[in-house]
Motif scaffolding. Structure first.
Motif, PDB file in Angstrom:
ATOM      1  N   LYS A 116       0.827  -1.203   0.000  1.00  0.00           N
ATOM      2  CA  LYS A 116       0.000   0.000   0.000  1.00  0.00           C
ATOM      3  C   LYS A 116       0.865   1.258   0.000  1.00  0.00           C
ATOM      4  O   LYS A 116       0.552   2.242  -0.677  1.00  0.00           O
ATOM      5  N   ASP A 117       1.968   1.235   0.734  1.00  0.00           N
ATOM      6  CA  ASP A 117       2.841   2.413   0.795  1.00  0.00           C
ATOM      7  C   ASP A 117       3.514   2.687  -0.545  1.00  0.00           C
ATOM      8  O   ASP A 117       3.658   3.847  -0.951  1.00  0.00           O
ATOM      9  N   VAL A 118       3.934   1.634  -1.239  1.00  0.00           N
ATOM     10  CA  VAL A 118       4.548   1.819  -2.556  1.00  0.00           C
ATOM     11  C   VAL A 118       3.519   2.348  -3.543  1.00  0.00           C
ATOM     12  O   VAL A 118       3.796   3.247  -4.347  1.00  0.00           O
ATOM     13  N   MET A 119       2.309   1.816  -3.474  1.00  0.00           N
ATOM     14  CA  MET A 119       1.231   2.294  -4.331  1.00  0.00           C
ATOM     15  C   MET A 119       0.944   3.777  -4.069  1.00  0.00           C
ATOM     16  O   MET A 119       0.728   4.557  -4.999  1.00  0.00           O
ATOM     17  N   ARG A 120       0.975   4.159  -2.814  1.00  0.00           N
ATOM     18  CA  ARG A 120       0.767   5.564  -2.445  1.00  0.00           C
ATOM     19  C   ARG A 120       1.856   6.445  -3.054  1.00  0.00           C
ATOM     20  O   ARG A 120       1.580   7.532  -3.572  1.00  0.00           O
ATOM     21  N   HIS A 121       3.090   5.961  -3.005  1.00  0.00           N
ATOM     22  CA  HIS A 121       4.211   6.704  -3.599  1.00  0.00           C
ATOM     23  C   HIS A 121       4.022   6.862  -5.102  1.00  0.00           C
ATOM     24  O   HIS A 121       4.211   7.957  -5.654  1.00  0.00           O
ATOM     25  N   PHE A 122       3.610   5.799  -5.778  1.00  0.00           N
ATOM     26  CA  PHE A 122       3.394   5.857  -7.227  1.00  0.00           C
ATOM     27  C   PHE A 122       2.317   6.875  -7.594  1.00  0.00           C
ATOM     28  O   PHE A 122       2.483   7.684  -8.507  1.00  0.00           O
ATOM     29  N   ILE A 123       1.199   6.807  -6.891  1.00  0.00           N
ATOM     30  CA  ILE A 123       0.080   7.704  -7.203  1.00  0.00           C
ATOM     31  C   ILE A 123       0.449   9.156  -6.953  1.00  0.00           C
ATOM     32  O   ILE A 123       0.142  10.040  -7.759  1.00  0.00           O
ATOM     33  N   ASN A 124       1.133   9.433  -5.862  1.00  0.00           N
ATOM     34  CA  ASN A 124       1.508  10.814  -5.550  1.00  0.00           C
ATOM     35  C   ASN A 124       2.576  11.346  -6.503  1.00  0.00           C
ATOM     36  O   ASN A 124       2.591  12.544  -6.816  1.00  0.00           O
ATOM     37  N   LEU A 125       3.453  10.474  -6.979  1.00  0.00           N
ATOM     38  CA  LEU A 125       4.534  10.934  -7.854  1.00  0.00           C
ATOM     39  C   LEU A 125       4.023  11.313  -9.236  1.00  0.00           C
ATOM     40  O   LEU A 125       4.368  12.369  -9.768  1.00  0.00           O
ATOM     41  N   THR A 126       3.202  10.463  -9.847  1.00  0.00           N
ATOM     42  CA  THR A 126       2.821  10.678 -11.249  1.00  0.00           C
ATOM     43  C   THR A 126       1.390  11.181 -11.425  1.00  0.00           C
ATOM     44  O   THR A 126       1.044  11.657 -12.501  1.00  0.00           O
ATOM     45  N   PHE A 132      -5.086   1.100 -15.342  1.00  0.00           N
ATOM     46  CA  PHE A 132      -5.521  -0.185 -15.873  1.00  0.00           C
ATOM     47  C   PHE A 132      -4.933  -1.267 -14.974  1.00  0.00           C
ATOM     48  O   PHE A 132      -3.703  -1.341 -14.838  1.00  0.00           O
ATOM     49  N   THR A 133      -5.781  -2.114 -14.391  1.00  0.00           N
ATOM     50  CA  THR A 133      -5.253  -3.040 -13.393  1.00  0.00           C
ATOM     51  C   THR A 133      -6.050  -4.329 -13.326  1.00  0.00           C
ATOM     52  O   THR A 133      -7.135  -4.446 -13.910  1.00  0.00           O
ATOM     53  N   ASN A 134      -5.522  -5.286 -12.593  1.00  0.00           N
ATOM     54  CA  ASN A 134      -6.199  -6.561 -12.375  1.00  0.00           C
ATOM     55  C   ASN A 134      -7.242  -6.439 -11.278  1.00  0.00           C
ATOM     56  O   ASN A 134      -7.224  -5.497 -10.471  1.00  0.00           O
ATOM     57  N   ILE A 138      -7.887  -3.557  -7.160  1.00  0.00           N
ATOM     58  CA  ILE A 138      -8.798  -2.418  -7.197  1.00  0.00           C
ATOM     59  C   ILE A 138      -9.079  -1.825  -5.815  1.00  0.00           C
ATOM     60  O   ILE A 138      -8.992  -0.600  -5.617  1.00  0.00           O
ATOM     61  N   GLN A 139      -9.418  -2.639  -4.859  1.00  0.00           N
ATOM     62  CA  GLN A 139      -9.813  -2.119  -3.558  1.00  0.00           C
ATOM     63  C   GLN A 139      -8.684  -1.357  -2.868  1.00  0.00           C
ATOM     64  O   GLN A 139      -8.910  -0.313  -2.246  1.00  0.00           O
ATOM     65  N   THR A 140      -7.468  -1.868  -2.983  1.00  0.00           N
ATOM     66  CA  THR A 140      -6.330  -1.175  -2.378  1.00  0.00           C
ATOM     67  C   THR A 140      -6.094   0.168  -3.044  1.00  0.00           C
ATOM     68  O   THR A 140      -5.810   1.174  -2.368  1.00  0.00           O
ATOM     69  N   VAL A 141      -6.225   0.204  -4.368  1.00  0.00           N
ATOM     70  CA  VAL A 141      -6.065   1.468  -5.096  1.00  0.00           C
ATOM     71  C   VAL A 141      -7.113   2.478  -4.636  1.00  0.00           C
ATOM     72  O   VAL A 141      -6.801   3.664  -4.403  1.00  0.00           O
ATOM     73  N   LEU A 142      -8.348   2.035  -4.499  1.00  0.00           N
ATOM     74  CA  LEU A 142      -9.411   2.937  -4.059  1.00  0.00           C
ATOM     75  C   LEU A 142      -9.127   3.507  -2.679  1.00  0.00           C
ATOM     76  O   LEU A 142      -9.345   4.695  -2.416  1.00  0.00           O
ATOM     77  N   GLU A 143      -8.632   2.667  -1.779  1.00  0.00           N
ATOM     78  CA  GLU A 143      -8.306   3.131  -0.422  1.00  0.00           C
ATOM     79  C   GLU A 143      -7.217   4.194  -0.454  1.00  0.00           C
ATOM     80  O   GLU A 143      -7.329   5.245   0.193  1.00  0.00           O
ATOM     81  N   VAL A 144      -6.162   3.934  -1.211  1.00  0.00           N
ATOM     82  CA  VAL A 144      -5.045   4.881  -1.280  1.00  0.00           C
ATOM     83  C   VAL A 144      -5.488   6.185  -1.931  1.00  0.00           C
ATOM     84  O   VAL A 144      -5.170   7.281  -1.446  1.00  0.00           O
ATOM     85  N   ALA A 145      -6.236   6.092  -3.041  1.00  0.00           N
ATOM     86  CA  ALA A 145      -6.693   7.301  -3.737  1.00  0.00           C
ATOM     87  C   ALA A 145      -7.591   8.138  -2.839  1.00  0.00           C
ATOM     88  O   ALA A 145      -7.515   9.374  -2.833  1.00  0.00           O
ATOM     89  N   ILE A 154     -10.509   3.833 -12.869  1.00  0.00           N
ATOM     90  CA  ILE A 154      -9.941   2.485 -12.898  1.00  0.00           C
ATOM     91  C   ILE A 154     -10.620   1.652 -13.970  1.00  0.00           C
ATOM     92  O   ILE A 154     -11.846   1.558 -14.022  1.00  0.00           O
ATOM     93  N   ILE A 155      -9.807   1.059 -14.837  1.00  0.00           N
ATOM     94  CA  ILE A 155     -10.270   0.109 -15.839  1.00  0.00           C
ATOM     95  C   ILE A 155      -9.694  -1.251 -15.469  1.00  0.00           C
ATOM     96  O   ILE A 155      -8.490  -1.369 -15.208  1.00  0.00           O
ATOM     97  N   VAL A 156     -10.537  -2.261 -15.470  1.00  0.00           N
ATOM     98  CA  VAL A 156     -10.113  -3.559 -14.939  1.00  0.00           C
ATOM     99  C   VAL A 156      -9.931  -4.582 -16.054  1.00  0.00           C
ATOM    100  O   VAL A 156     -10.687  -4.616 -17.031  1.00  0.00           O
ATOM    101  N   PHE A 157      -8.883  -5.382 -15.926  1.00  0.00           N
ATOM    102  CA  PHE A 157      -8.743  -6.579 -16.755  1.00  0.00           C
ATOM    103  C   PHE A 157      -9.521  -7.692 -16.066  1.00  0.00           C
ATOM    104  O   PHE A 157      -9.149  -8.153 -14.991  1.00  0.00           O
ATOM    105  N   GLY A 158     -10.607  -8.098 -16.665  1.00  0.00           N
ATOM    106  CA  GLY A 158     -11.494  -9.052 -16.029  1.00  0.00           C
ATOM    107  C   GLY A 158     -12.863  -8.428 -15.861  1.00  0.00           C
ATOM    108  O   GLY A 158     -13.322  -7.660 -16.713  1.00  0.00           O
ATOM    109  N   SER A 159     -13.502  -8.704 -14.732  1.00  0.00           N
ATOM    110  CA  SER A 159     -14.846  -8.176 -14.502  1.00  0.00           C
ATOM    111  C   SER A 159     -15.070  -7.931 -13.019  1.00  0.00           C
ATOM    112  O   SER A 159     -14.953  -8.840 -12.198  1.00  0.00           O
ATOM    113  N   VAL A 160     -15.364  -6.680 -12.679  1.00  0.00           N
ATOM    114  CA  VAL A 160     -15.694  -6.286 -11.312  1.00  0.00           C
ATOM    115  C   VAL A 160     -16.915  -5.377 -11.380  1.00  0.00           C
ATOM    116  O   VAL A 160     -16.905  -4.384 -12.128  1.00  0.00           O
TER     117      VAL A 160
END
Length: 511
Positions: A116-126, A132-134, A138-145, A154-160
């Protein structure tokens, strides 16, 4: 195998052969790749290794155009960032192609072990507009965002439920618009193309911003040292240089890519036999696992013509062992850097196997003294510095780190301790940041590590004595030996040396 690049040494600087690498007809690298696919619509471009499902260049072209049209409909403009967090599959490279077509900067995330911390760093940096994700991310991305108050679609590969799928956005596009699609024209090949993350072994990952020129240059370099067409297997996902440049190069060279995940020696050998693979790229750790698996002698491996090994220094004895197991193959080490978007140094037919090879085309290298900065000569160890016309633009949104790495003359300081011999063969000694100092001496950890790896027994006192008997006094293990239940790794699969230092620090305080 095409002829290796020639080079010269002038005033301590090794200069690779200068070759044109940008087609004057294309500032947009995506436009060039699209034309290649248009000219080979019925050729199979990629195959799902597990299912055998085939994807022609015509199929890839159609989906990539449809994805680009969706991005344009979302008002994504040149310079906007879209993030990608996914494993290898037939649609993963499609996103990268679509982004190139319209000038959107694509930004692959590490696709496994993502905290989660690395994801937070990615989102804040760029601050990506779209991810586009698996399904499982998704849920972790939503929490961090939500925590960072950042809006990201968010666009998902698969179906949610509640989320658009990749198939949804592809199927919505009109056939006529697909047929009439044109790539965005750029004024310069310096247009930003991709942000790739450094491995982050000593802290948070830096975002390496590469241009269309860098992609052009590395595709051309691949063409110069590879056969024109092949059936290739590359396990690298998009978060690696090779996971992007190799698929792009296969399109440019009209080659077939076998798309695979979850490496095992048995799996790789089975794929080689099934698909008659003749070109393979493996990281050093995977190559070692392939050797120790004992599977190569159980399968028909005779189709393999080339095996490239990248990532870190590969032992000469192991390279020779693979050569005996696959006598049909040319086996070469490749030394690359994220900051250059691909190869920097490579072995050819004439290399000393204990070296990483010679300088690549359009590259320059010098070795400098780590204290004075003076340019060193043959057989003198110092920090390796490189420059090329297709190196990175910058570390994304990090001017300070960019200035630390690239000096005012355009030299990239790698942090690798190297030397070259009288014939221009280049040897890696250690990482500068991993170089220890004791009583004024520099201690290259790799020397100690290689000695310990030769020892058949496992005990603290025996290891200490082994080092004491075989290495200089300043290399002795004065802080003792600590055994771990497991080695800490970063998400990319490399050893987490930052975490190791913390473990060592705690151990030292406890003694």
């Amino acid at each position: 195998m095409k002829n290796a690049s020639s080079f010269k040494i002038e005033n301590g600087i090794i200069k690779g052969e200068e070759c044109p690498f940008v087609d004057p007809n294309y500032n947009n690298c995506g436009e060039m790749l699209l034309e290649k696919m248009k000219n080979n619509v019925n050729t199979v471009g990629q195959v799902d290794a597990e299912t055998g499902k085939e994807d022609t260049f015509g199929d890839m072209m159609d989906r990539s155009i449809r994805c680009a049209l969706w991005m344009k409909n979302k008002n994504l403009k040149p310079g906007d960032v879209v993030a990608i967090c996914t494993n290898n599959h037939l649609d993963s490279i499609i996103l990268c192609l679509a982004s190139l077509y319209i000038g959107v900067v694509f930004n692959p995330w590490i696709d496994f072990g993502l905290t989660k911390d690395v994801m937070r760093h990615f989102i804040n940096l760029t601050k990506p507009k779209v991810l586009f994700t698996n399904e499982e991310t998704i849920q972790t991305v939503l929490e961090v965002a939500r925590e960072e108050n950042i809006n990201i679609e968010i666009i998902v590969f698969g179906s949610v439920p509640g989320f658009l799928s990749f198939n949804d956005i592809i199927n919505k596009q009109e056939k006529l618009k697909v047929e009439n699609f044109e790539c965005t024209k750029f004024q310069s090949v310096d247009q930003p193309a991709v942000i790739l993350y450094t491995s982050g072994t000593s802290g948070l990952q830096k975002g390496v911003l590469l241009s269309h020129k860098s992609i052009h240059g590395n595709i051309k370099l691949m063409a110069n040292i590879s056969d024109a067409s092949c059936t290739a297997l590359v396990y690298s996902s998009l978060c690696w240089n090779t996971g992007i440049i190799c698929p792009f190069s296969f399109i440019a060279q009209n080659s077939k890519r076998i798309v695979a995940n979850d490496f095992s020696g048995k799996q790789l050998c089975g794929f080689v036999e099934k698909y008659k693979i003749n070109w393979i790229l493996l990281g050093t750790s995977l190559a070692n696992r392939l050797v120790t698996s004992g599977e190569m002698s159980k399968y028909d491996m005779s189709s393999i013509k080339y095996l490239w090994i990248t990532g870190s220094m590969f032992k000469e004895e192991t390279q020779r062992k693979i050569q005996k197991l696959i006598p049909s193959a040319h086996i070469f080490q490749r030394y690359g850097m994220t900051e250059f978007g691909g190869l920097v140094v490579h072995q050819t037919n004439d290399e000393k196997l204990n070296s990483i090879g010679t300088i690549a085309r359009n590259m320059q290298m010098k070795i400098i003294d780590i204290v004075s900065g003076k340019i060193l000569g043959p057989n003198e160890t110092g920090e390796a510095c490189f420059k090329s016309p297709h190196m990175m633009i910058e570390y994304y949104n990090d001017l300070e780190k960019t200035r630390e790495a690239v000096d005012s003359d355009g030299w990239m300081h790698t942090g690798d301790l190297c030397y070259y011999d009288e014939n221009g063969f280049i040897f890696i000694v250690d990482r500068l940041k991993e170089l220890l100092r004791w009583d004024g001496y520099h201690v290259p950890t790799v020397v100690v590590e290689h000695l310990i790896q030769t020892f058949p027994g496992i005990s603290e006192k025996n290891i200490e004595k082994l080092v004491e008997d075989n290495l200089p006094d300043y290399m002795r293990l004065r802080a003792g030996v600590k055994f771990l239940d497991h080695m800490p790794y970063i998400a990319s699969g490399k050893i987490n040396r930052f975490e190791l230092k913390k473990i060592a620090s705690v151990n030292a305080r406890c003694q």
